[in-house]
Design a protein around this motif. Sequence first.
Motif, PDB file in Angstrom:
ATOM      1  N   ASP A  48      -0.063   0.125 -16.711  1.00 30.54           N
ATOM      2  CA  ASP A  48      -0.176   1.573 -16.624  1.00 30.54           C
ATOM      3  C   ASP A  48       0.440   2.080 -15.318  1.00 30.54           C
ATOM      4  OD1 ASP A  48      -1.597   1.556 -19.025  1.00 30.54           O
ATOM      5  OD2 ASP A  48      -3.519   1.281 -17.980  1.00 30.54           O
ATOM      6  N   PHE A  49       0.911   3.329 -15.357  1.00 30.03           N
ATOM      7  CA  PHE A  49       1.467   3.925 -14.144  1.00 30.03           C
ATOM      8  C   PHE A  49       0.347   4.152 -13.140  1.00 30.03           C
ATOM      9  CE2 PHE A  49       2.891   7.452 -11.478  1.00 30.03           C
ATOM     10  CZ  PHE A  49       4.135   6.992 -11.096  1.00 30.03           C
ATOM     11  N   ASP A  50       0.564   3.735 -11.895  1.00 28.76           N
ATOM     12  CA  ASP A  50      -0.459   3.873 -10.860  1.00 28.76           C
ATOM     13  C   ASP A  50      -0.783   5.340 -10.601  1.00 28.76           C
ATOM     14  OD1 ASP A  50      -0.449   1.172 -10.628  1.00 28.76           O
ATOM     15  OD2 ASP A  50       0.596   1.100  -8.707  1.00 28.76           O
ATOM     16  N   GLN A  51      -2.077   5.597 -10.431  1.00 29.77           N
ATOM     17  CA  GLN A  51      -2.541   6.933 -10.119  1.00 29.77           C
ATOM     18  C   GLN A  51      -3.202   6.934  -8.744  1.00 29.77           C
ATOM     19  OE1 GLN A  51      -1.941   9.525 -12.122  1.00 29.77           O
ATOM     20  NE2 GLN A  51      -0.995   8.215 -13.685  1.00 29.77           N
ATOM     21  N   SER A  52      -2.983   7.978  -7.977  1.00 31.49           N
ATOM     22  CA  SER A  52      -3.697   8.120  -6.707  1.00 31.49           C
ATOM     23  C   SER A  52      -5.115   8.601  -6.977  1.00 31.49           C
ATOM     24  CB  SER A  52      -2.953   9.089  -5.790  1.00 31.49           C
ATOM     25  OG  SER A  52      -2.794  10.352  -6.408  1.00 31.49           O
ATOM     26  N   ASP A  53      -5.986   8.346  -6.004  1.00 34.05           N
ATOM     27  CA  ASP A  53      -7.403   8.668  -6.142  1.00 34.05           C
ATOM     28  C   ASP A  53      -7.713   9.922  -5.330  1.00 34.05           C
ATOM     29  OD1 ASP A  53     -10.119   8.805  -6.337  1.00 34.05           O
ATOM     30  OD2 ASP A  53     -10.533   6.805  -5.533  1.00 34.05           O
ATOM     31  N   PRO A  54      -8.074  11.043  -5.974  1.00 32.08           N
ATOM     32  CA  PRO A  54      -8.370  12.265  -5.209  1.00 32.08           C
ATOM     33  C   PRO A  54      -9.593  12.127  -4.311  1.00 32.08           C
ATOM     34  CG  PRO A  54      -8.946  12.545  -7.524  1.00 32.08           C
ATOM     35  CD  PRO A  54      -8.194  11.254  -7.425  1.00 32.08           C
ATOM     36  N   LYS A  55     -10.410  11.083  -4.515  1.00 35.50           N
ATOM     37  CA  LYS A  55     -11.588  10.869  -3.673  1.00 35.50           C
ATOM     38  C   LYS A  55     -11.271  10.058  -2.418  1.00 35.50           C
ATOM     39  CE  LYS A  55     -14.997  11.153  -7.406  1.00 35.50           C
ATOM     40  NZ  LYS A  55     -16.136  10.460  -8.078  1.00 35.50           N
ATOM     41  N   GLN A  56     -10.037   9.549  -2.306  1.00 32.96           N
ATOM     42  CA  GLN A  56      -9.641   8.789  -1.126  1.00 32.96           C
ATOM     43  C   GLN A  56      -8.429   9.475  -0.494  1.00 32.96           C
ATOM     44  OE1 GLN A  56      -9.930   4.377  -1.259  1.00 32.96           O
ATOM     45  NE2 GLN A  56     -10.153   4.617  -3.464  1.00 32.96           N
ATOM     46  N   GLN A  57      -8.656  10.183   0.597  1.00 34.06           N
ATOM     47  CA  GLN A  57      -7.611  10.967   1.237  1.00 34.06           C
ATOM     48  C   GLN A  57      -7.398  10.503   2.676  1.00 34.06           C
ATOM     49  OE1 GLN A  57      -7.940  15.210   0.825  1.00 34.06           O
ATOM     50  NE2 GLN A  57      -8.783  15.091  -1.248  1.00 34.06           N
ATOM     51  N   LEU A  58      -6.136  10.408   3.044  1.00 34.24           N
ATOM     52  CA  LEU A  58      -5.747  10.073   4.410  1.00 34.24           C
ATOM     53  C   LEU A  58      -4.909  11.212   4.954  1.00 34.24           C
ATOM     54  CD1 LEU A  58      -5.477   8.004   6.771  1.00 34.24           C
ATOM     55  CD2 LEU A  58      -3.374   7.218   5.655  1.00 34.24           C
TER      56      LEU A  58
ATOM     57  N   ILE B  63       0.845  -1.186   0.000  1.00 31.58           N
ATOM     58  CA  ILE B  63       0.000   0.000   0.000  1.00 31.58           C
ATOM     59  C   ILE B  63       0.887   1.245   0.000  1.00 31.58           C
ATOM     60  CG2 ILE B  63      -1.779   1.269   1.250  1.00 31.58           C
ATOM     61  CD1 ILE B  63      -2.653  -1.381   2.475  1.00 31.58           C
ATOM     62  N   THR B  64       0.538   2.205  -0.856  1.00 32.42           N
ATOM     63  CA  THR B  64       1.325   3.426  -0.944  1.00 32.42           C
ATOM     64  C   THR B  64       0.409   4.615  -1.210  1.00 32.42           C
ATOM     65  OG1 THR B  64       3.319   4.376  -1.938  1.00 32.42           O
ATOM     66  CG2 THR B  64       1.801   3.254  -3.418  1.00 32.42           C
ATOM     67  N   TYR B  65       0.988   5.831  -1.109  1.00 31.47           N
ATOM     68  CA  TYR B  65       0.196   7.060  -1.158  1.00 31.47           C
ATOM     69  C   TYR B  65       0.978   8.136  -1.907  1.00 31.47           C
ATOM     70  CZ  TYR B  65      -1.779   4.704   2.970  1.00 31.47           C
ATOM     71  OH  TYR B  65      -2.307   3.781   3.827  1.00 31.47           O
ATOM     72  N   ASP B  66       0.245   9.122  -2.420  1.00 26.32           N
ATOM     73  CA  ASP B  66       0.841  10.355  -2.938  1.00 26.32           C
ATOM     74  C   ASP B  66       0.491  11.480  -1.978  1.00 26.32           C
ATOM     75  OD1 ASP B  66       1.853   9.109  -5.183  1.00 26.32           O
ATOM     76  OD2 ASP B  66       0.181   9.675  -6.468  1.00 26.32           O
ATOM     77  N   GLY B  67       1.482  12.277  -1.580  1.00 28.05           N
ATOM     78  CA  GLY B  67       1.155  13.365  -0.677  1.00 28.05           C
ATOM     79  C   GLY B  67       2.378  14.011  -0.058  1.00 28.05           C
TER      80      GLY B  67
ATOM     81  N   PRO C  50      -5.000   3.258  -5.120  1.00 26.50           N
ATOM     82  CA  PRO C  50      -5.848   2.079  -4.928  1.00 26.50           C
ATOM     83  C   PRO C  50      -5.273   0.828  -5.588  1.00 26.50           C
ATOM     84  CG  PRO C  50      -7.124   3.967  -5.719  1.00 26.50           C
ATOM     85  CD  PRO C  50      -5.675   4.304  -5.896  1.00 26.50           C
ATOM     86  N   LEU C  51      -5.421  -0.301  -4.898  1.00 26.76           N
ATOM     87  CA  LEU C  51      -4.977  -1.576  -5.449  1.00 26.76           C
ATOM     88  C   LEU C  51      -5.890  -2.040  -6.584  1.00 26.76           C
ATOM     89  CD1 LEU C  51      -4.116  -3.527  -2.163  1.00 26.76           C
ATOM     90  CD2 LEU C  51      -2.556  -2.293  -3.671  1.00 26.76           C
ATOM     91  N   ALA C  52      -7.140  -1.555  -6.649  1.00 28.77           N
ATOM     92  CA  ALA C  52      -8.093  -2.034  -7.644  1.00 28.77           C
ATOM     93  C   ALA C  52      -7.643  -1.756  -9.070  1.00 28.77           C
ATOM     94  CB  ALA C  52      -9.465  -1.399  -7.405  1.00 28.77           C
ATOM     95  N   GLN C  53      -6.782  -0.750  -9.287  1.00 30.89           N
ATOM     96  CA  GLN C  53      -6.373  -0.423 -10.655  1.00 30.89           C
ATOM     97  C   GLN C  53      -5.391  -1.440 -11.238  1.00 30.89           C
ATOM     98  OE1 GLN C  53      -3.837   3.254 -10.737  1.00 30.89           O
ATOM     99  NE2 GLN C  53      -3.986   3.059  -8.508  1.00 30.89           N
ATOM    100  N   HIS C  54      -4.976  -2.438 -10.446  1.00 33.06           N
ATOM    101  CA  HIS C  54      -4.035  -3.433 -10.936  1.00 33.06           C
ATOM    102  C   HIS C  54      -4.728  -4.632 -11.569  1.00 33.06           C
ATOM    103  CE1 HIS C  54      -1.585  -1.742  -7.366  1.00 33.06           C
ATOM    104  NE2 HIS C  54      -1.425  -0.999  -8.430  1.00 33.06           N
ATOM    105  N   ILE C  55      -6.053  -4.621 -11.626  1.00 32.83           N
ATOM    106  CA  ILE C  55      -6.780  -5.761 -12.188  1.00 32.83           C
ATOM    107  C   ILE C  55      -6.372  -5.965 -13.643  1.00 32.83           C
ATOM    108  CG2 ILE C  55      -9.099  -6.588 -12.783  1.00 32.83           C
ATOM    109  CD1 ILE C  55     -10.140  -5.128 -10.352  1.00 32.83           C
TER     110      ILE C  55
END
Length: 499
Positions: free
Chosen positions: A247-257, A212-216, A237-242
């Motif tokens: 593709d390069f992983d993108q962070s989700d602006p709707k999921q913030q920690l 699990i990783t984050y942008d911030g 999100p891990l779901a984008q790896h299906i």
Amino acid sequence: MGRLRHSPVLWHAAILYVLFVVPAAIGQDPGAMIPEVSAGPLEPAAKPPPPPAKAPPNPYHDPFYKNDFRYLDDPNFVSRDPFDVLKRLVPVPGTILDLGGEYSLRLHNEYNLRLNNRGNDFLLTRTRLYADLHCGEWFRVYAEAVDSTSSFERLPPRLGEENRWDSNNLFGDLRAWQDSNGGTLTARVGRQELDYGNQRLIASAPWTNTRITYDGARALLASKTWDVDAFWTRLVPLAQHINNDHDFDQSDPKQQLTGLYATRHDRPNETIDAYFLRLENRNPVARGGDGVVGGFDANTVGGRWKGRRDAWLWEAEGAYQFGAYGHDRQSAGFYVVGVGRQFDAVPTTPTLWAYYDWASGDADPTDRRRGTFNQLLPQTHIFLGLGDIVGRQNLRDVNFQLTARPDPHVTLIAELHLFWLQQARDSLYNNAGVPVRTDSTGRAGSRVGQEADFTAQVRLNQHANLLVSYGHFFPGPFLSQTGGSRPADFLYTWLTFKF
């Protein structure tokens, strides 16, 4: 064990075992083969040289950006590790560069871990490569790539089991302040893993094949008494790896920690944590038997106290959670209490722990109050059973752990878990916090089942580690009356090699 089937994967793993583990074990101490050279009897006596510097027991840490190879800077250190040539490089004056990584193989033999009465044998591989560049004492750039694969599966891979060549960490550090007592204030911006406390709420989850990783951004204050982190991040999100994406992983602006985490570490054999964590998700999310709701915000205030006195050990952690879950008002909590004892006078110096793990559930799914604790983004594998069948939501877990060390490089662990639902009308949630079984009437009761786990871990040297785990899950009445369930078995063999 009868449900664990043989497969060609075992032959593949056996070949890799011979290629990696045996050479690592043989080369555990190459310095032992180098004879000492002493002065002859006719030579004049000389002042003895200073003792050679020693490497720490393990310079590798988790996550890798905490690795520390500064012992190589000591001119008296005699290097015997072939991978030292990748560390403390000087590309240009004033800079220091460390290169390294990890390769891991994990063989799974599973039956009914997804509560679907089906088996699955497969092989996970993971490659991590990193570069850590320090420019003086004030600036740093850290980059880490990951490639995760899953082969031979009979069921669709779980989220996070596949992720072809992507970035797990890519951040820059700027040291904004430093005092004479070693205190520092550092600003960090970019993609980064987060690990806090005992990882019950926020973790990079190293068991997951894609961590699990984050942008911030983070502000890290370190002192002799307290370490304090303030952070704002977006989840990757891990779901984008299906479908094995490239593709390069993108962070989700709707999921913030976001949050603030403080740790006091100046007391011998004692650690105190205090934290505020806010997880916001504006995507539709599942809510047990109630279908889907339009997101949530979970605000968690809590603390942890862990310590030791003589042979006795203890740990306590708890938090209150408030916010909103769809249109419902959130009011929930969790706590963990554990007591342990180390028996130094007994061979293998065993340590016995007893834990009670409690997370609130929703007593009435029809009202406008949400009582189910949100476990956030944790590491559940090492706390709630190695089968990863349950998560820390609507749960009561009485568990015991016995650890023994027959050899300094060998650790044996036996665990027993007794699981109940905290509220019978709420759902059973898996290790990802997803509801998997629900009886909104509560007639199925609250007895989920029991799990017995056994693990052997062998540290072959500072680079190679071998772990073998077996477990069996005994389903209780709740599972039998909500769709049925046979017992579950699993066998894991995990080899990692760090360099």
